[in-house]
Design a protein around this motif. Structure first.
Motif, PDB file in Angstrom:
ATOM      1  N   ASP A 113       0.600  -1.159   0.188  1.00  0.00           N
ATOM      2  CA  ASP A 113      -0.028   0.366   0.147  1.00  0.00           C
ATOM      3  C   ASP A 113       0.964   1.289  -0.219  1.00  0.00           C
ATOM      4  O   ASP A 113       0.605   2.794   0.000  1.00  0.00           O
ATOM      5  N   LYS A 114       2.025   1.626   0.700  1.00  0.00           N
ATOM      6  CA  LYS A 114       3.160   2.417   0.850  1.00  0.00           C
ATOM      7  C   LYS A 114       3.447   2.823  -0.799  1.00  0.00           C
ATOM      8  O   LYS A 114       3.966   4.113  -0.913  1.00  0.00           O
ATOM      9  N   TYR A 115       3.906   1.385  -1.429  1.00  0.00           N
ATOM     10  CA  TYR A 115       4.336   1.657  -2.562  1.00  0.00           C
ATOM     11  C   TYR A 115       3.944   1.853  -3.696  1.00  0.00           C
ATOM     12  O   TYR A 115       4.840   1.989  -5.103  1.00  0.00           O
ATOM     13  N   LYS A 116       2.570   1.708  -3.309  1.00  0.00           N
ATOM     14  CA  LYS A 116       2.291   1.117  -5.133  1.00  0.00           C
ATOM     15  C   LYS A 116       2.498   1.897  -6.072  1.00  0.00           C
ATOM     16  O   LYS A 116       2.416   1.823  -7.203  1.00  0.00           O
ATOM     17  N   ASN A 117       2.131   3.888  -5.565  1.00  0.00           N
ATOM     18  CA  ASN A 117       2.236   4.232  -6.376  1.00  0.00           C
ATOM     19  C   ASN A 117       3.701   4.814  -6.604  1.00  0.00           C
ATOM     20  O   ASN A 117       3.228   6.544  -7.247  1.00  0.00           O
ATOM     21  N   ASP A 118       4.234   4.324  -6.135  1.00  0.00           N
ATOM     22  CA  ASP A 118       5.973   5.149  -6.127  1.00  0.00           C
ATOM     23  C   ASP A 118       6.213   5.313  -7.468  1.00  0.00           C
ATOM     24  O   ASP A 118       5.725   4.800  -8.319  1.00  0.00           O
ATOM     25  N   SER A 119       7.416   6.312  -7.484  1.00  0.00           N
ATOM     26  CA  SER A 119       7.919   6.956  -8.766  1.00  0.00           C
ATOM     27  C   SER A 119       8.304   5.574  -9.372  1.00  0.00           C
ATOM     28  O   SER A 119       8.338   6.276 -10.976  1.00  0.00           O
ATOM     29  N   GLU A 120       9.077   4.785  -8.713  1.00  0.00           N
ATOM     30  CA  GLU A 120       9.925   3.610  -9.123  1.00  0.00           C
ATOM     31  C   GLU A 120       9.239   2.330  -9.444  1.00  0.00           C
ATOM     32  O   GLU A 120       9.958   1.956 -10.415  1.00  0.00           O
ATOM     33  N   VAL A 121       7.782   2.809  -9.446  1.00  0.00           N
ATOM     34  CA  VAL A 121       6.755   1.449  -9.816  1.00  0.00           C
ATOM     35  C   VAL A 121       6.147   1.956 -11.032  1.00  0.00           C
ATOM     36  O   VAL A 121       5.179   2.809 -11.470  1.00  0.00           O
ATOM     37  N   PRO A 122       6.651   1.240 -11.793  1.00  0.00           N
ATOM     38  CA  PRO A 122       6.451   1.779 -13.256  1.00  0.00           C
ATOM     39  C   PRO A 122       5.237   1.690 -14.238  1.00  0.00           C
ATOM     40  O   PRO A 122       4.092   2.153 -15.026  1.00  0.00           O
ATOM     41  N   LEU A 123       4.760   0.602 -13.568  1.00  0.00           N
ATOM     42  CA  LEU A 123       3.135   0.018 -14.152  1.00  0.00           C
ATOM     43  C   LEU A 123       2.232  -0.155 -12.965  1.00  0.00           C
ATOM     44  O   LEU A 123       2.680   0.733 -12.084  1.00  0.00           O
ATOM     45  N   ASN A 124       0.282  -0.322 -13.723  1.00  0.00           N
ATOM     46  CA  ASN A 124      -0.694  -0.107 -12.577  1.00  0.00           C
ATOM     47  C   ASN A 124      -0.512  -1.403 -11.540  1.00  0.00           C
ATOM     48  O   ASN A 124      -0.900  -2.601 -11.728  1.00  0.00           O
ATOM     49  N   ILE A 125      -0.272  -1.375 -10.105  1.00  0.00           N
ATOM     50  CA  ILE A 125      -0.912  -2.621  -9.138  1.00  0.00           C
ATOM     51  C   ILE A 125      -1.925  -1.739  -8.588  1.00  0.00           C
ATOM     52  O   ILE A 125      -2.749  -0.891  -7.702  1.00  0.00           O
ATOM     53  N   ALA A 126      -2.808  -2.246  -9.566  1.00  0.00           N
ATOM     54  CA  ALA A 126      -4.756  -2.355  -9.145  1.00  0.00           C
ATOM     55  C   ALA A 126      -5.686  -3.087  -8.163  1.00  0.00           C
ATOM     56  O   ALA A 126      -6.117  -2.538  -7.794  1.00  0.00           O
ATOM     57  N   GLY A 127      -4.437  -3.607  -7.543  1.00  0.00           N
ATOM     58  CA  GLY A 127      -5.063  -4.102  -6.029  1.00  0.00           C
ATOM     59  C   GLY A 127      -4.592  -5.530  -6.204  1.00  0.00           C
ATOM     60  O   GLY A 127      -3.334  -6.259  -6.597  1.00  0.00           O
ATOM     61  N   VAL A 128      -4.452  -6.042  -4.936  1.00  0.00           N
ATOM     62  CA  VAL A 128      -3.221  -7.708  -4.148  1.00  0.00           C
ATOM     63  C   VAL A 128      -4.843  -8.634  -4.049  1.00  0.00           C
ATOM     64  O   VAL A 128      -5.078  -8.345  -3.761  1.00  0.00           O
ATOM     65  N   HIS A 129      -4.502  -9.795  -4.301  1.00  0.00           N
ATOM     66  CA  HIS A 129      -4.368 -10.890  -4.444  1.00  0.00           C
ATOM     67  C   HIS A 129      -3.741 -11.706  -2.687  1.00  0.00           C
ATOM     68  O   HIS A 129      -3.247 -11.828  -2.805  1.00  0.00           O
ATOM     69  N   MET A 130      -5.525 -12.041  -2.486  1.00  0.00           N
ATOM     70  CA  MET A 130      -4.600 -12.976  -1.070  1.00  0.00           C
ATOM     71  C   MET A 130      -4.853 -13.992  -1.910  1.00  0.00           C
ATOM     72  O   MET A 130      -5.894 -15.041  -1.541  1.00  0.00           O
ATOM     73  N   GLU A 131      -3.902 -15.501  -1.745  1.00  0.00           N
ATOM     74  CA  GLU A 131      -4.117 -16.343  -1.363  1.00  0.00           C
ATOM     75  C   GLU A 131      -3.473 -17.416  -0.468  1.00  0.00           C
ATOM     76  O   GLU A 131      -2.542 -17.717  -0.147  1.00  0.00           O
ATOM     77  N   GLY A 132      -4.616 -17.547   0.567  1.00  0.00           N
ATOM     78  CA  GLY A 132      -4.429 -17.683   1.581  1.00  0.00           C
ATOM     79  C   GLY A 132      -4.737 -17.174   2.633  1.00  0.00           C
ATOM     80  O   GLY A 132      -5.125 -15.343   3.026  1.00  0.00           O
ATOM     81  N   PRO A 133      -4.786 -17.539   3.662  1.00  0.00           N
ATOM     82  CA  PRO A 133      -4.048 -18.728   4.783  1.00  0.00           C
ATOM     83  C   PRO A 133      -5.407 -20.091   4.696  1.00  0.00           C
ATOM     84  O   PRO A 133      -5.174 -20.842   5.099  1.00  0.00           O
ATOM     85  N   TYR A 134      -6.552 -19.288   4.238  1.00  0.00           N
ATOM     86  CA  TYR A 134      -7.915 -20.175   4.770  1.00  0.00           C
ATOM     87  C   TYR A 134      -7.580 -21.174   3.635  1.00  0.00           C
ATOM     88  O   TYR A 134      -8.560 -21.367   2.671  1.00  0.00           O
ATOM     89  N   CYS A 135      -6.447 -22.778   3.523  1.00  0.00           N
ATOM     90  CA  CYS A 135      -7.152 -23.607   2.665  1.00  0.00           C
ATOM     91  C   CYS A 135      -6.815 -25.062   2.883  1.00  0.00           C
ATOM     92  O   CYS A 135      -6.591 -25.221   4.534  1.00  0.00           O
ATOM     93  N   SER A 136      -6.414 -25.759   2.493  1.00  0.00           N
ATOM     94  CA  SER A 136      -6.368 -26.985   2.651  1.00  0.00           C
ATOM     95  C   SER A 136      -5.049 -27.710   2.692  1.00  0.00           C
ATOM     96  O   SER A 136      -4.930 -27.736   1.648  1.00  0.00           O
ATOM     97  N   LYS A 137      -5.067 -28.374   3.584  1.00  0.00           N
ATOM     98  CA  LYS A 137      -3.209 -28.823   4.166  1.00  0.00           C
ATOM     99  C   LYS A 137      -3.567 -30.274   2.942  1.00  0.00           C
ATOM    100  O   LYS A 137      -1.743 -30.725   2.276  1.00  0.00           O
ATOM    101  N   LYS A 138      -4.283 -30.779   2.387  1.00  0.00           N
ATOM    102  CA  LYS A 138      -4.877 -31.695   1.136  1.00  0.00           C
ATOM    103  C   LYS A 138      -3.818 -31.724  -0.005  1.00  0.00           C
ATOM    104  O   LYS A 138      -3.376 -32.051  -0.481  1.00  0.00           O
ATOM    105  N   GLN A 139      -3.969 -30.513  -0.576  1.00  0.00           N
ATOM    106  CA  GLN A 139      -3.651 -29.201  -1.573  1.00  0.00           C
ATOM    107  C   GLN A 139      -2.219 -28.320  -1.214  1.00  0.00           C
ATOM    108  O   GLN A 139      -2.833 -27.019  -1.686  1.00  0.00           O
ATOM    109  N   SER A 140      -1.564 -27.689  -0.736  1.00  0.00           N
ATOM    110  CA  SER A 140      -0.532 -27.373  -0.338  1.00  0.00           C
ATOM    111  C   SER A 140       0.423 -26.852  -1.099  1.00  0.00           C
ATOM    112  O   SER A 140       0.663 -25.612  -1.028  1.00  0.00           O
ATOM    113  N   GLY A 141       0.846 -27.900  -2.046  1.00  0.00           N
ATOM    114  CA  GLY A 141       1.417 -27.091  -3.157  1.00  0.00           C
ATOM    115  C   GLY A 141       3.210 -26.666  -2.420  1.00  0.00           C
ATOM    116  O   GLY A 141       3.131 -27.176  -1.445  1.00  0.00           O
ATOM    117  N   ALA A 142       3.646 -25.519  -2.806  1.00  0.00           N
ATOM    118  CA  ALA A 142       5.257 -25.047  -2.581  1.00  0.00           C
ATOM    119  C   ALA A 142       4.617 -24.675  -1.277  1.00  0.00           C
ATOM    120  O   ALA A 142       5.560 -24.258  -0.383  1.00  0.00           O
TER     121      ALA A 142
END
Length: 390
Positions: A113-142
């Motif tokens: 949130d602090k750096y998404k609009n920083d001048s050194e960030v060239p692209l558009n950060i449109a929002g965050v994707h939360m991948e977890g933590p409410y997931c299945s231990k049977k399908q943990s992957g990496a």
């Protein structure tokens, strides 16, 4: 910046315009047409030299790149990741957080949130994707199962109260206890719910489907399929996504996570209006040939070879090192998917999923996020917010 792109094959919603031009000013496209652009022009002229002129790529699922991950929670991480993916044509991204404890998630969100609009960030950060933590231990992957848990109401409400404007998607396992209430809360706060790292059955999904769940995160990666219980077959996530036309699915089209024929099958069933290409890039996104160590709650050693990150014993993938241009190249050159459809799955379709009405298309009044690439999808120029980045 006022500029015109000339001599390009313009990929538009209506088809490809040969010998076309695109005019943009102050970050907005003002004219698109076929190339009889002979009038005097008081801005920059960019010659596409017969190459394709595409909408900027939108990456819905990206953890890192250039040796950094967003979980590093530093300015250098945010800027370096954005810069390397921008060079490969990504003009809009959704930083993705894997599963962590509450304090760590808050720290990461604060940093983005602090750096998404920083001048050194060239692209558009449109929002965050939360991948977890409410997931299945049977399908943990990496990901580390130590961080997986059922939805904790006090936790997710606190996070959404603080960062609801930043979080645009939250992926979880709908079979977990408390998922219906969680999905209702996501819908109430205009956050897209998605299925990920889940062992859900059709019945599990149907409990949350009425409350807006319409997306599957990285189809075929940590997603359940048909199972049998006492002889009776039950649909999993994959089959449910195919059964319902309104489900969007992600595909990690790096040519490793999915063979070309599987990409072709998903495209045949879902079509380019419901299939999104994602990198799911980890720390070494955009970097070839390195070996390193990645932290996911505990140290996880990995090697990079064959264009993908693997566990040292090569028993499984640890994650993608892909960039957006590689995804399109794989779809077109290996899976035989038409270029226009491959581009759509990296531009207009993700834009529509997230209601980014001014992105993902080359047309008048759309944002001037543009990529120029050749027949082999080698990126030569990237324009972001109307400014030439590379």
């Amino acid at each position: 910046m006022k500029a015109v792109i000339i001599n390009g094959k313009i990929i538009t919603p209506e088809g490809i315009l040969k010998n076309g031009h695109v005019v943009f000013e102050d970050g907005i496209i003002t004219d698109v047409g076929t190339n009889n652009f002979t009038k005097e022009f008081d801005g920059n002229i960019i010659d596409a030299q017969g190459k394709y002129v595409s909408p900027g790529f939108i990456d819905l699922h990206v953890h890192g790149g250039a040796g950094f991950r967003f979980v590093d929670a530093t300015k250098e991480a945010v800027t370096s990741i954005a810069q390397i993916h921008a060079k490969h044509g990504t003009t809009t991204m959704f930083p993705t957080l894997s599963s962590f404890d509450y304090d760590t998630m808050v720290k990461i969100l604060d940093n983005i949130d602090k750096y998404k609009n920083d001048s050194e960030v060239p692209l558009n950060i449109a929002g965050v994707h939360m991948e977890g933590p409410y997931c299945s231990k049977k399908q943990s992957g990496a990901q580390s199962v130590n961080n997986y848990r059922d939805p904790v109401e006090s936790e997710y409400k606190s996070i959404i109260e603080k960062y609801g404007a930043l979080i645009k998607r939250w992926s979880y396992a709908p079979e977990n206890e408390g998922s219906v209430e969680f999905q209702k809360y996501l819908q109430k706060n205009n956050i897209l719910g998605a299925i990920a790292h889940s062992d859900a059955t059709y019945d599990d999904i149907m409990k949350v489907y009425p409350y807006g769940l319409r997306t599957v995160t990285h189809l075929y990666s940590c997603t359940s399929t048909v199972t049998r219980e006492n002889g009776f077959r039950r649909l999993g996530i994959i089959e449910t996504a195919y059964l319902y036309d309104d489900f969007y699915v992600e595909a990690i089209a790096d040519g490793c996570h999915m063979p070309p024929e599987l990409l072709k099958m998903i495209y045949k069933i879902k079509g380019d209006k419901r299939m999104c290409l994602v990198t799911d890039a980890t720390r070494y996104g955009g970097v070839e040939g390195d070996t390193g160590t990645s932290k996911r709650g505990a140290e996880v050693d990995f090697i990079i070879e064959d264009g993908v990150a693997k566990l040292p014993d090569r028993s499984a993938f640890v994650g993608s090192i892909a960039t957006a241009d590689r995804l399109i190249r794989t779809c077109v050159k290996k899976a035989g998917i038409p270029l226009e459809s491959a581009v759509r799955m990296m531009t207009a379709t993700p834009a529509e999923l997230f209601n980014l009405s001014n992105k993902g298309r080359i047309c008048v009044n759309c944002d001037a996020d543009i990529v120029i690439f050749d027949d082999d999808i080698n990126v030569s120029k990237v324009i972001i917010k109307g400014n030439l980045y590379s």
